[in-house]
Design a protein around this motif. Sequence first.
Motif, PDB file in Angstrom:
ATOM      1  N   SER A  62       0.805  -1.219   0.000  1.00 15.61           N
ATOM      2  CA  SER A  62       0.000   0.000   0.000  1.00 15.61           C
ATOM      3  C   SER A  62       0.839   1.270   0.000  1.00 15.61           C
ATOM      4  O   SER A  62       0.296   2.367   0.056  1.00 15.61           O
ATOM      5  N   GLU A  90      -5.796  -4.031  -5.419  1.00 16.41           N
ATOM      6  CA  GLU A  90      -6.237  -3.339  -4.213  1.00 16.41           C
ATOM      7  C   GLU A  90      -5.091  -2.548  -3.590  1.00 16.41           C
ATOM      8  O   GLU A  90      -5.265  -1.386  -3.182  1.00 16.41           O
ATOM      9  N   GLY A  93      -4.294   0.483  -5.587  1.00 18.59           N
ATOM     10  CA  GLY A  93      -5.315   1.491  -5.332  1.00 18.59           C
ATOM     11  C   GLY A  93      -5.058   2.237  -4.038  1.00 18.59           C
ATOM     12  O   GLY A  93      -5.214   3.471  -3.976  1.00 18.59           O
ATOM     13  N   ARG A  94      -4.673   1.515  -2.987  1.00 20.29           N
ATOM     14  CA  ARG A  94      -4.361   2.170  -1.715  1.00 20.29           C
ATOM     15  C   ARG A  94      -3.137   3.066  -1.853  1.00 20.29           C
ATOM     16  O   ARG A  94      -3.092   4.168  -1.288  1.00 20.29           O
ATOM     17  N   TYR A  95      -2.153   2.600  -2.588  1.00 17.46           N
ATOM     18  CA  TYR A  95      -0.929   3.387  -2.788  1.00 17.46           C
ATOM     19  C   TYR A  95      -1.261   4.688  -3.526  1.00 17.46           C
ATOM     20  O   TYR A  95      -0.809   5.774  -3.149  1.00 17.46           O
ATOM     21  N   LYS A  96      -2.064   4.595  -4.571  1.00 20.43           N
ATOM     22  CA  LYS A  96      -2.443   5.791  -5.329  1.00 20.43           C
ATOM     23  C   LYS A  96      -3.221   6.772  -4.453  1.00 20.43           C
ATOM     24  O   LYS A  96      -3.033   7.993  -4.570  1.00 20.43           O
ATOM     25  N   SER A  97      -4.075   6.246  -3.575  1.00 17.63           N
ATOM     26  CA  SER A  97      -4.816   7.118  -2.658  1.00 17.63           C
ATOM     27  C   SER A  97      -3.861   7.835  -1.721  1.00 17.63           C
ATOM     28  O   SER A  97      -4.019   9.032  -1.437  1.00 17.63           O
ATOM     29  N   LEU A  98      -2.852   7.123  -1.236  1.00 18.54           N
ATOM     30  CA  LEU A  98      -1.848   7.728  -0.354  1.00 18.54           C
ATOM     31  C   LEU A  98      -1.131   8.865  -1.068  1.00 18.54           C
ATOM     32  O   LEU A  98      -0.896   9.934  -0.499  1.00 18.54           O
ATOM     33  N   ARG A 100      -2.257  10.669  -3.580  1.00 17.18           N
ATOM     34  CA  ARG A 100      -3.167  11.806  -3.766  1.00 17.18           C
ATOM     35  C   ARG A 100      -3.316  12.627  -2.489  1.00 17.18           C
ATOM     36  O   ARG A 100      -3.459  13.856  -2.534  1.00 17.18           O
ATOM     37  N   GLU A 101      -3.269  11.959  -1.358  1.00 20.36           N
ATOM     38  CA  GLU A 101      -3.495  12.634  -0.077  1.00 20.36           C
ATOM     39  C   GLU A 101      -2.240  13.286   0.484  1.00 20.36           C
ATOM     40  O   GLU A 101      -2.331  14.128   1.384  1.00 20.36           O
ATOM     41  N   ASP A 102      -1.082  12.917  -0.017  1.00 18.16           N
ATOM     42  CA  ASP A 102       0.185  13.432   0.512  1.00 18.16           C
ATOM     43  C   ASP A 102       0.837  14.333  -0.533  1.00 18.16           C
ATOM     44  O   ASP A 102       1.474  13.865  -1.478  1.00 18.16           O
ATOM     45  N   TRP A 112       3.205   2.825 -12.634  1.00 20.43           N
ATOM     46  CA  TRP A 112       2.546   1.710 -11.943  1.00 20.43           C
ATOM     47  C   TRP A 112       2.572   0.453 -12.803  1.00 20.43           C
ATOM     48  O   TRP A 112       2.157   0.476 -13.961  1.00 20.43           O
TER      49      TRP A 112
END
Length: 285
Positions: A62, A90, A93-98, A100-102, A112
């Motif tokens: 992640s 999955e 997806g979590r890595y990409k969310s991280l 985007r948030e950082d 990727w």
Amino acid sequence: MAGWLKIGKLHLSPERYVASFRTYRAAKEVNLENYFQFYGSNVPDTIPCESGVRVLGIGSGSGEIDSVILKRLLQRHNNVYSRVVEPSEEMIGRYKSLVREDASLGAVEFDWRQQTAEEYFTTKEDTTFHLIHAIHVLYHVEDLHATLRNTWEQLADGGCLFIAMQSDKSGWGNMWKTMRETFIQDDPLNTRLRHSGDVKQCLDAMAISYVTSEDESHINVTECLKEDSETGSLLLDFLTQTPDVSNEPQIKSVVQEHIRRNCSVIDGRTLLQSINEIIIAFKSG
């Protein structure tokens, strides 16, 4: 006995794996800030490159540890390219969310690749990397020797190979040694019960020098000694990388005896020693 055939096959039971991993995370007694700092502090200060750092992450999950490594590199380099090789949709997806948030990771160019290590290395790409990391993933590759050889070939001259594994000197690592000696009838490296000693043995065979660093923590395994504890059963599955190990009396007995003999008891908690070992090797030009 037939039960040994299940050893190291937890990954073939995805739902059980996820449940047991969550149980393990809850049982691990570690200061997360110190845990992440351990990785960041071991990223080499000097990585020779002119136009930017190229990073290859094998089995990045992640992205929690990857982000620590990348942020450390961004302190010294303006341009960082990170190729992420991870088979789980999955986890990507979590890595990409991280990312985007950082906002601090916005300076990193990500590439990727939803592939296993084996699938990735069959592509035979010419790109070389200044830093290649494999964080607690070499348990799961099909051929440890081949993966290390392929990884080394993609490392640029002067580049750094950065590996994290459970130490062969820890209570947990010694549990795996006991299981291997007792139950594994063929090459133990064909199981998931690999430790830092196996990686170092491969590097020695390749005449690759390395340095190591260790960080100790503990896992609360109190529930593993209780009969009819679902939490204990799930934790035993993860610790042995074996699905439904509680239904294998001989394996369970050996593991519980190891816990009784080798764990410390503090404030009523039975604690299994875990040692996170980082192995760093530089490729001389």
